[in-house]
Write a protein that holds these residues in place. Structure first.
Motif, PDB file in Angstrom:
ATOM      1  N   LYS A  41       9.457  -4.630  -2.204  1.00 44.07           N
ATOM      2  CA  LYS A  41      10.318  -3.541  -1.733  1.00 44.07           C
ATOM      3  C   LYS A  41       9.549  -2.386  -1.103  1.00 44.07           C
ATOM      4  N   CYS A  42       8.312  -2.192  -1.546  1.00 43.90           N
ATOM      5  CA  CYS A  42       7.630  -0.947  -1.166  1.00 43.90           C
ATOM      6  C   CYS A  42       6.162  -1.132  -0.826  1.00 43.90           C
ATOM      7  N   ARG A  43       5.764  -2.358  -0.473  1.00 44.40           N
ATOM      8  CA  ARG A  43       4.339  -2.592  -0.227  1.00 44.40           C
ATOM      9  C   ARG A  43       3.826  -1.783   0.960  1.00 44.40           C
ATOM     10  N   LEU A  44       2.536  -1.743   1.113  1.00 45.48           N
ATOM     11  CA  LEU A  44       1.852  -0.947   2.134  1.00 45.48           C
ATOM     12  C   LEU A  44       2.488  -1.083   3.512  1.00 45.48           C
ATOM     13  N   ASP A  45       2.846  -2.302   3.899  1.00 47.29           N
ATOM     14  CA  ASP A  45       3.392  -2.535   5.237  1.00 47.29           C
ATOM     15  C   ASP A  45       4.695  -1.778   5.483  1.00 47.29           C
ATOM     16  N   LYS A  46       5.460  -1.526   4.406  1.00 45.82           N
ATOM     17  CA  LYS A  46       6.719  -0.789   4.557  1.00 45.82           C
ATOM     18  C   LYS A  46       6.451   0.649   4.988  1.00 45.82           C
ATOM     19  N   LEU A  47       5.381   1.231   4.451  1.00 48.10           N
ATOM     20  CA  LEU A  47       5.006   2.590   4.837  1.00 48.10           C
ATOM     21  C   LEU A  47       4.375   2.593   6.225  1.00 48.10           C
ATOM     22  N   ALA A  48       3.513   1.619   6.461  1.00 47.31           N
ATOM     23  CA  ALA A  48       2.798   1.557   7.734  1.00 47.31           C
ATOM     24  C   ALA A  48       3.744   1.421   8.917  1.00 47.31           C
ATOM     25  N   ALA A  49       4.870   0.743   8.716  1.00 46.77           N
ATOM     26  CA  ALA A  49       5.819   0.509   9.809  1.00 46.77           C
ATOM     27  C   ALA A  49       6.253   1.815  10.470  1.00 46.77           C
ATOM     28  N   HIS A  50       6.359   2.877   9.689  1.00 42.29           N
ATOM     29  CA  HIS A  50       6.785   4.170  10.231  1.00 42.29           C
ATOM     30  C   HIS A  50       5.753   4.727  11.206  1.00 42.29           C
ATOM     31  N   PHE A  51       4.485   4.451  10.953  1.00 46.14           N
ATOM     32  CA  PHE A  51       3.429   4.943  11.842  1.00 46.14           C
ATOM     33  C   PHE A  51       3.204   4.004  13.031  1.00 46.14           C
ATOM     34  N   LEU A  52       3.324   2.714  12.793  1.00 45.13           N
ATOM     35  CA  LEU A  52       3.195   1.750  13.896  1.00 45.13           C
ATOM     36  C   LEU A  52       4.261   2.015  14.962  1.00 45.13           C
ATOM     37  N   ALA A  53       5.451   2.406  14.514  1.00 45.88           N
ATOM     38  CA  ALA A  53       6.544   2.695  15.447  1.00 45.88           C
ATOM     39  C   ALA A  53       6.276   3.942  16.282  1.00 45.88           C
ATOM     40  N   LEU A  54       5.313   4.753  15.842  1.00 45.13           N
ATOM     41  CA  LEU A  54       4.976   5.997  16.542  1.00 45.13           C
ATOM     42  C   LEU A  54       3.672   5.879  17.325  1.00 45.13           C
ATOM     43  N   GLY A  55       3.193   4.652  17.507  1.00 55.08           N
ATOM     44  CA  GLY A  55       2.005   4.443  18.335  1.00 55.08           C
ATOM     45  C   GLY A  55       0.703   4.309  17.582  1.00 55.08           C
ATOM     46  N   TYR A  56       0.750   4.251  16.248  1.00 56.30           N
ATOM     47  CA  TYR A  56      -0.466   4.059  15.464  1.00 56.30           C
ATOM     48  C   TYR A  56      -0.878   2.590  15.484  1.00 56.30           C
ATOM     49  N   GLU A  57      -2.168   2.344  15.259  1.00 48.32           N
ATOM     50  CA  GLU A  57      -2.696   0.981  15.164  1.00 48.32           C
ATOM     51  C   GLU A  57      -3.545   0.855  13.905  1.00 48.32           C
ATOM     52  N   ALA A  58      -3.484  -0.308  13.265  1.00 44.11           N
ATOM     53  CA  ALA A  58      -4.319  -0.585  12.094  1.00 44.11           C
ATOM     54  C   ALA A  58      -5.774  -0.685  12.524  1.00 44.11           C
ATOM     55  N   LYS A  59      -6.677  -0.055  11.771  1.00 41.96           N
ATOM     56  CA  LYS A  59      -8.093  -0.026  12.157  1.00 41.96           C
ATOM     57  C   LYS A  59      -9.044  -0.539  11.084  1.00 41.96           C
ATOM     58  N   GLY A  60      -8.853  -0.142   9.834  1.00 41.37           N
ATOM     59  CA  GLY A  60      -9.827  -0.504   8.798  1.00 41.37           C
ATOM     60  C   GLY A  60      -9.150  -1.037   7.557  1.00 41.37           C
ATOM     61  N   ASP A  61      -9.841  -1.959   6.864  1.00 40.43           N
ATOM     62  CA  ASP A  61      -9.350  -2.528   5.611  1.00 40.43           C
ATOM     63  C   ASP A  61     -10.338  -2.199   4.496  1.00 40.43           C
TER      64      ASP A  61
ATOM     65  N   ALA B 131     -12.460  -1.779  -8.781  1.00 37.92           N
ATOM     66  CA  ALA B 131     -12.294  -1.192 -10.118  1.00 37.92           C
ATOM     67  C   ALA B 131     -10.919  -0.542 -10.295  1.00 37.92           C
ATOM     68  N   LYS B 132     -10.415   0.077  -9.222  1.00 36.40           N
ATOM     69  CA  LYS B 132      -9.110   0.737  -9.303  1.00 36.40           C
ATOM     70  C   LYS B 132      -7.962  -0.203  -8.959  1.00 36.40           C
ATOM     71  N   LYS B 133      -8.285  -1.449  -8.595  1.00 32.78           N
ATOM     72  CA  LYS B 133      -7.283  -2.483  -8.292  1.00 32.78           C
ATOM     73  C   LYS B 133      -6.418  -2.083  -7.100  1.00 32.78           C
ATOM     74  N   LEU B 134      -7.064  -1.584  -6.052  1.00 34.58           N
ATOM     75  CA  LEU B 134      -6.353  -1.092  -4.871  1.00 34.58           C
ATOM     76  C   LEU B 134      -6.787  -1.817  -3.608  1.00 34.58           C
ATOM     77  N   THR B 135      -5.831  -1.984  -2.718  1.00 35.40           N
ATOM     78  CA  THR B 135      -6.080  -2.453  -1.358  1.00 35.40           C
ATOM     79  C   THR B 135      -5.629  -1.333  -0.428  1.00 35.40           C
ATOM     80  N   ALA B 136      -6.358  -1.093   0.654  1.00 33.32           N
ATOM     81  CA  ALA B 136      -5.985   0.010   1.544  1.00 33.32           C
ATOM     82  C   ALA B 136      -6.255  -0.333   3.002  1.00 33.32           C
TER      83      ALA B 136
END
Length: 268
Positions: free
Chosen positions: A53-73, A78-83
């Motif tokens: 329901k709320c994974r990273l891509d759901k948030l990213a979609a709002h910026f992609l629609a405004l001309g943003y592009e994915a750049k870094g992974d 240790a913190k169990k995070l993906t960014a």
């Protein structure tokens, strides 16, 4: 979704300063109250859970629609995070850093709490214009907050505050030419601000083309079980970028530094 990037960042800022009043004081300290609009925002950051329901891509979609592009992974084991981080073609627009908690790597108790919270979400909110500053989409008990806090500061913060920018970032490069990150930190400490010292006051440096520091988060009230609990809210970060060999300013992030910046919202 928003159709104007500047309007989106204005709304994000309004939500942020409502629970981070120190931001106004920091602006006044760095450039004076009358010049507050001259502060350039290097980037904003968001947190979420890696559930459908709320994974990273759901948030990213709002910026992609405004001309943003994915750049870094990025991976924070240790913190169990993906960014991921995102950049606009117009580099005067703030960069965006979005992380998500790998819920399946937590204990069964914490997983159950997070699933219970996210199940309360109306999935349609994720495409709403207000989603990125809509706050928590669920009710949280103090007991569940404490359980999450004992295992993951990140999970507890996300459960309490939900969808909003957890920090804005002053671009030190756009301050007075005489100011460095060292100067900024000195001013902040003299004014009584508490800095995040995890990994040192300054994380990174010229050798990795990015130096960062941050205040520890303000505190604000969250409703839990019909009581208001004062917990860490949001913080302010400061970034100084250095030139790459090709003469361009480095635009990415440094995982080892970001790992420590996350701790600016720690309650313990």
């Amino acid at each position: 979704m928003h159709t104007n990037v500047d309007t989106l960042f204005d709304r994000l800022w309004d939500k942020y300063v409502a629970i981070t009043p120190s931001a106004h004081k920091i602006h006044a300290l760095l450039v004076g109250e009358e010049n507050s609009d001259s502060i350039v925002n290097d980037h904003v950051a968001f947190r979420t859970f890696n559930l459908d329901k709320c994974r990273l891509d759901k948030l990213a979609a709002h910026f992609l629609a405004l001309g943003y592009e994915a750049k870094g992974d990025y991976d924070f084991e240790a913190k169990k995070l993906t960014a991921k981080h995102f950049e606009h073609a117009d580099l005067t627009k703030p960069k965006v850093f979005i992380s998500e908690l790998r819920v399946e790597e937590l204990s069964e108790a914490s997983q159950a709490i997070i699933h219970k919270l996210v199940e309360q979400m109306d999935e349609s909110i994720t495409t709403s214009e207000t989603f990125l500053y809509s706050g928590p989409q669920w009710s949280l008990s103090k007991e569940d907050y404490d359980t999450l806090l004992n295992e993951s500061e990140y999970a507890a913060w996300m459960a309490a505050w939900g969808f909003q920018a957890n920090h804005f970032t002053v671009s030190v490069n756009h301050l007075s030419q005489t100011q460095s990150l060292v100067d900024v930190n000195k001013l902040l400490k003299e004014a009584g601000f508490v800095l995040n010292t995890s990994g040192g006051e300054i994380k990174g440096g010229e050798d990795v083309f990015l130096a960062q520091s941050s205040t520890m988060a303000d505190k604000a009230g969250v409703e839990m079980n019909e009581e208001t609990v004062q917990i860490p809210s949001c913080f302010y970060e400061f970034a100084q970028r250095y030139e790459l060999p090709d003469g361009k300013l480095y635009q990415g992030f440094v995982a080892a530094s970001a790992d420590k910046i996350f701790e600016s919202t720690n309650a313990k």
